[in-house]
Design an enzyme around this catalytic site. Sequence first.
Site, PDB file in Angstrom:
ATOM      1  N   GLY A  52     -16.012   5.050  -2.400  1.00  0.00           N
ATOM      2  CA  GLY A  52     -15.457   5.683  -1.462  1.00  0.00           C
ATOM      3  C   GLY A  52     -15.158   4.518  -0.296  1.00  0.00           C
ATOM      4  O   GLY A  52     -14.889   4.884   0.536  1.00  0.00           O
TER       5      GLY A  52
ATOM      6  N   ASP B 168      -4.532   0.989  -9.366  1.00  0.00           N
ATOM      7  CA  ASP B 168      -5.849   0.913  -9.438  1.00  0.00           C
ATOM      8  C   ASP B 168      -6.014   0.761 -10.966  1.00  0.00           C
ATOM      9  O   ASP B 168      -6.870  -0.343 -11.371  1.00  0.00           O
ATOM     10  CB  ASP B 168      -6.560   2.123  -8.905  1.00  0.00           C
ATOM     11  CG  ASP B 168      -6.308   2.385  -7.479  1.00  0.00           C
ATOM     12  OD1 ASP B 168      -5.412   1.585  -6.804  1.00  0.00           O
ATOM     13  OD2 ASP B 168      -6.678   3.425  -7.115  1.00  0.00           O
TER      14      ASP B 168
ATOM     15  N   SER C 149     -11.652   1.390  -5.579  1.00  0.00           N
ATOM     16  CA  SER C 149     -11.268   2.252  -6.807  1.00  0.00           C
ATOM     17  C   SER C 149     -12.351   2.424  -7.772  1.00  0.00           C
ATOM     18  O   SER C 149     -12.098   1.720  -9.073  1.00  0.00           O
ATOM     19  CB  SER C 149     -10.121   1.331  -7.504  1.00  0.00           C
ATOM     20  OG  SER C 149      -8.946   1.516  -6.651  1.00  0.00           O
ATOM     21  N   SER C 150     -13.622   2.648  -7.463  1.00  0.00           N
ATOM     22  CA  SER C 150     -14.602   2.795  -8.313  1.00  0.00           C
ATOM     23  C   SER C 150     -14.120   3.770  -9.621  1.00  0.00           C
ATOM     24  O   SER C 150     -14.320   3.758 -10.653  1.00  0.00           O
ATOM     25  CB  SER C 150     -16.079   3.387  -7.915  1.00  0.00           C
ATOM     26  OG  SER C 150     -15.635   4.462  -6.971  1.00  0.00           O
ATOM     27  N   SER C 151     -13.325   4.883  -8.929  1.00  0.00           N
ATOM     28  CA  SER C 151     -12.923   5.997 -10.064  1.00  0.00           C
ATOM     29  C   SER C 151     -12.237   5.266 -11.008  1.00  0.00           C
ATOM     30  O   SER C 151     -12.276   5.776 -12.358  1.00  0.00           O
ATOM     31  CB  SER C 151     -12.268   7.226  -9.472  1.00  0.00           C
ATOM     32  OG  SER C 151     -11.105   6.796  -8.794  1.00  0.00           O
TER      33      SER C 151
ATOM     34  N   GLU D 127       0.891  -1.336   0.028  1.00  0.00           N
ATOM     35  CA  GLU D 127      -0.071   0.222   0.060  1.00  0.00           C
ATOM     36  C   GLU D 127       0.897   1.294  -0.104  1.00  0.00           C
ATOM     37  O   GLU D 127       1.961   1.222   0.649  1.00  0.00           O
ATOM     38  CB  GLU D 127      -0.934   0.164   1.169  1.00  0.00           C
ATOM     39  CG  GLU D 127      -2.143   0.247   0.982  1.00  0.00           C
ATOM     40  CD  GLU D 127      -3.217  -0.508   0.032  1.00  0.00           C
ATOM     41  OE1 GLU D 127      -3.020   0.048  -1.230  1.00  0.00           O
ATOM     42  OE2 GLU D 127      -3.745  -1.456   0.412  1.00  0.00           O
ATOM     43  N   HIS D 128       0.529   2.207  -0.801  1.00  0.00           N
ATOM     44  CA  HIS D 128       1.200   3.452  -0.999  1.00  0.00           C
ATOM     45  C   HIS D 128       2.772   3.211  -1.432  1.00  0.00           C
ATOM     46  O   HIS D 128       3.497   4.096  -0.995  1.00  0.00           O
ATOM     47  CB  HIS D 128       1.110   4.009   0.387  1.00  0.00           C
ATOM     48  CG  HIS D 128      -0.079   4.872   0.681  1.00  0.00           C
ATOM     49  ND1 HIS D 128      -0.503   6.096   0.155  1.00  0.00           N
ATOM     50  CD2 HIS D 128      -1.422   4.451   1.280  1.00  0.00           C
ATOM     51  CE1 HIS D 128      -1.711   6.380   0.623  1.00  0.00           C
ATOM     52  NE2 HIS D 128      -2.086   5.565   1.108  1.00  0.00           N
TER      53      HIS D 128
HETATM   54  C1  GLA Z   1      -5.217   4.749  -3.856  1.00  0.00           C
HETATM   55  C2  GLA Z   1      -4.515   5.295  -5.314  1.00  0.00           C
HETATM   56  C3  GLA Z   1      -3.379   4.155  -5.573  1.00  0.00           C
HETATM   57  C4  GLA Z   1      -2.611   3.717  -4.606  1.00  0.00           C
HETATM   58  C5  GLA Z   1      -3.486   3.456  -3.273  1.00  0.00           C
HETATM   59  C6  GLA Z   1      -2.584   3.101  -1.937  1.00  0.00           C
HETATM   60  O1  GLA Z   1      -6.134   3.818  -4.350  1.00  0.00           O
HETATM   61  O2  GLA Z   1      -5.620   5.665  -6.467  1.00  0.00           O
HETATM   62  O3  GLA Z   1      -2.692   4.482  -6.735  1.00  0.00           O
HETATM   63  O4  GLA Z   1      -1.347   4.806  -3.958  1.00  0.00           O
HETATM   64  O5  GLA Z   1      -4.484   4.705  -2.922  1.00  0.00           O
HETATM   65  O6  GLA Z   1      -2.052   2.054  -2.072  1.00  0.00           O
END
Ligand code: GLA
Length: 386
Positions: free
Chosen positions: A124, A173, A128-130, A36-37
Amino acid sequence: MNDILIQNTVAFFEKSFGSSPQKTVLSPGRINIIGEHIDYNDGYVLPAAIDKVICFAFAKNNTTTSKIIAIDLNEEFEIDLTQEVKLSDVVWTNYIRGVIKQLQDNGFSFEGFNCVFSSNIPVGSGLSSSAALECGMIFGIKSLFDLKIEKKDISLLGQKAEHWVGINCGIMDQFSSVHGLENKVIQLDCNTLDFEYHNADFKDYSLILFDSNVKHSLFTSEYNTRRIECEEGLSIIKSHFPEVKTFRNANEEQVLSLKDKMTDKVFSRVHFVVKEINRVIKACKALDQGNIEQLGELLFETHYGLSQEYEVSCEELDMLVDTAKEDDAIIGSRLMGGGFGGCTINLVKKGHENEVKRKFSKLYLDTFGIELKFYDVKISNGTTLL
Ligand code: GLA
């Protein structure tokens, strides 16, 4: 599960435009097992597409204007493709405007189209709906106008659209929404975009998402701030260790040796990043070896890093993970996605799913007065043309 969504979307298109769609596209949300991140910090990530999708129906309309209807919102907008694309106050439309702008800026030419879409990806919740919206739109326009765009470039154009809207996101995403494969997780090298699939076999454990129902109010500003903090940290590491080019070739020892050269915040962020990059590599091995207990431990470690060092958690998510840690039926749990709300991802011993759901629902409601939702995850294919 998606049959009704598809039927309704197609029927809505027919009712709105008086003819059948020429293309129907399914575009999925994603989960992330671990990593993550670190997509924007040169790490590896381990996401997968899921069976929650946006369904789009498209047809050309032989004009230079496109009309797009969001069935679930009961809203629509029109965009003149001959005019410069600008941001609007209606946020959902910006993802689509962004996609149109990216396609045009990159030299792809297309004409007016009609589109309706409907979704069962919760908004939300960190699914990752966007990205599903961006990549599904690109996929639909590409199919309708026979544009030559590779899958990888669909992801990159989707990411650029998201940047244009205001979130300086990584590639995870969009990439996973497009490249998902049934029952496989994707180990993605976020630097080269090379990837390999691993079997999503969690043996005696079920993957269940707990949706905190907390929405990401801090998300955009804090997300962009994390990126800046990490860039600052990396430049300090580089100035002391010139052999380090990116986080991938920095190690924990180097970061620890620079603790007094950085602010506490910057140190915590980069300390998390170098450890998380290693955790993903360990997690892939554990998954391949069927060592799900070790994978679970790594999930807990990631959560504590995200909460204490990267500071992207919240009270509700911490409570869910702390409670999971004490529960013998759960061997791994962490917040998933960008943070500040959304879901935790959990490895729950098979046969104990219902009792776990009952226990967490009650506890969560009693503590926060909020309903906890559950999603049983089915790992599925990426963007598909029906
Ligand atoms: C969001 C961002 C991704 C990623 C995550 C965290 O979903 O769109 O690119 O950085 O946060 O891992």
